[in-house]
Enzyme design. Sequence first.
Site: not given
Lengths: 282, 209
Positions: B88, B188, B190
């Site tokens: 990011c 992202h 994750e």
Amino acid sequence: MLAKRLIACLDVRDGCVVKGVQFEQLANAGDPAALARRYNVEGIDELVILDVTATLEKRRALDRTLRAVSAELFIPLAVGGGIRSEDDAAAAIDAGADKVALNSAALEDPALVTRLAARYGSQAVVVAIDAKLEAGSGKPEAGSRQPEAGSYAVFSRSGSTRTPREAVEWAREAVDRGAGEILLTSIDRDGTRAGFDCELTAAVSSAVSIPVIASGGAGTFDHFYDVFTAGRADAALAASVFHFAEHAVSDLKTYLHNRGVPVRIPHSALRTPHSAPRTPRP
Amino acid sequence: MEPRSEGADRRPVLAVVDYGAGNLTSVLKGLSAAGANPFVTVDPAQVAEADGVVVPGVGHFAATRNINDEMRVALCAATTARPVLGVCLGLQFLFEGSEEAPDVPGLDLLPGHCFLLPKTQKVPHVGWNTVEVSVESRILRGVPDGSSFYFTHSYAAPVTDVCVGWTTYTVPFASVIEVGNIYGAQFHPEKSGEVGLTVLRNFVALARS
């Protein structure tokens, strides 16, 4: 293309999901982590844990829930209900929440939105707005901040307390103060399964540059189509509608896709009706 | 840090650089789930010792001002020998700079400046969007073309020859980059479900080798 998001809301009290769920093969239907896992496989885009706990053990139970869910799910996780202070928000985020939804606390202390946005980034701060169509007649008294008839009044404290704020104006202020998303609930439609309030949603969504999540009134697949098109919603949240059938989330996504609404269909949710179980790969 | 062990199941030690740009809990959970042993650090010496480095971050580009000169040197040095992943804001930091904070220099490992997405649609760009896989890459091994990832950002990196995956939101931008030991993801990983974990596992495998 950016997908319209489907968000499942889990109402959790003392660590258990309180709304009835009817999934087959779900050993513990009240276990938030088990339900979250199920939704994840179905292709849900995001989860909201709504804490409806009313006990002193509140935060500890909520933390356990957040830790359990975030330990195995790697999709955005928001928490709402009972976030009253910066400390509450910090505890939820430390336990694994990616976003906190502020409702009454933001109305009482709008600067809290700004403080949390500065600390965690705007993407972590959702302002939840509970709105109700004003049925009153005539103009408000001169100088008063009462919303006019035909506009939407904002309510706090789980819809029990009318505030002097109007929904579109409050949404604009929330953006100025640093909110990253608006979770917009129609009090009139909530629990009715009569469809989202598309007029309310479109009015707020057109007025702000951040995503608006529509909530309240989901009953059929059509309702989602309507709120994503006429309602201009960026995301739609529901709870009980996803409990109706085993494949509600993936079936809804297929339905929306076939009607031209961009949705995310992950590999795990790909299936054909009545198909045999896939042969395991060697 | 745990002692290093050898073998294909070794958990590589990953330094996650903390510069006060948001919450690192999810990044750490994702990297752990992908088979790494991540730790948070502000210490350039620890960055120099790790098997790999992750520069996370959300928010304003000006936050990268908190990355001091010693850490900048350590990050640039790390890319000569070990994999470095920007996520990011961390991806944007790898470039020369961003129009979000023109007076704050980026790491200048990659040519180009990050730009504000055109406001003909809602900005920030929030939600699941698709990544077009333009060339074969290590970081996107096993990721099908057109896979969806979770984004939340207002500024983006230009599509240049280091871009191995790109996304369109009003305009095309670089959603995945790879050159030498330098990797980046604008989304992202994750928070992007199984396909996001695949990206993280690929990075962990690079750090292990």
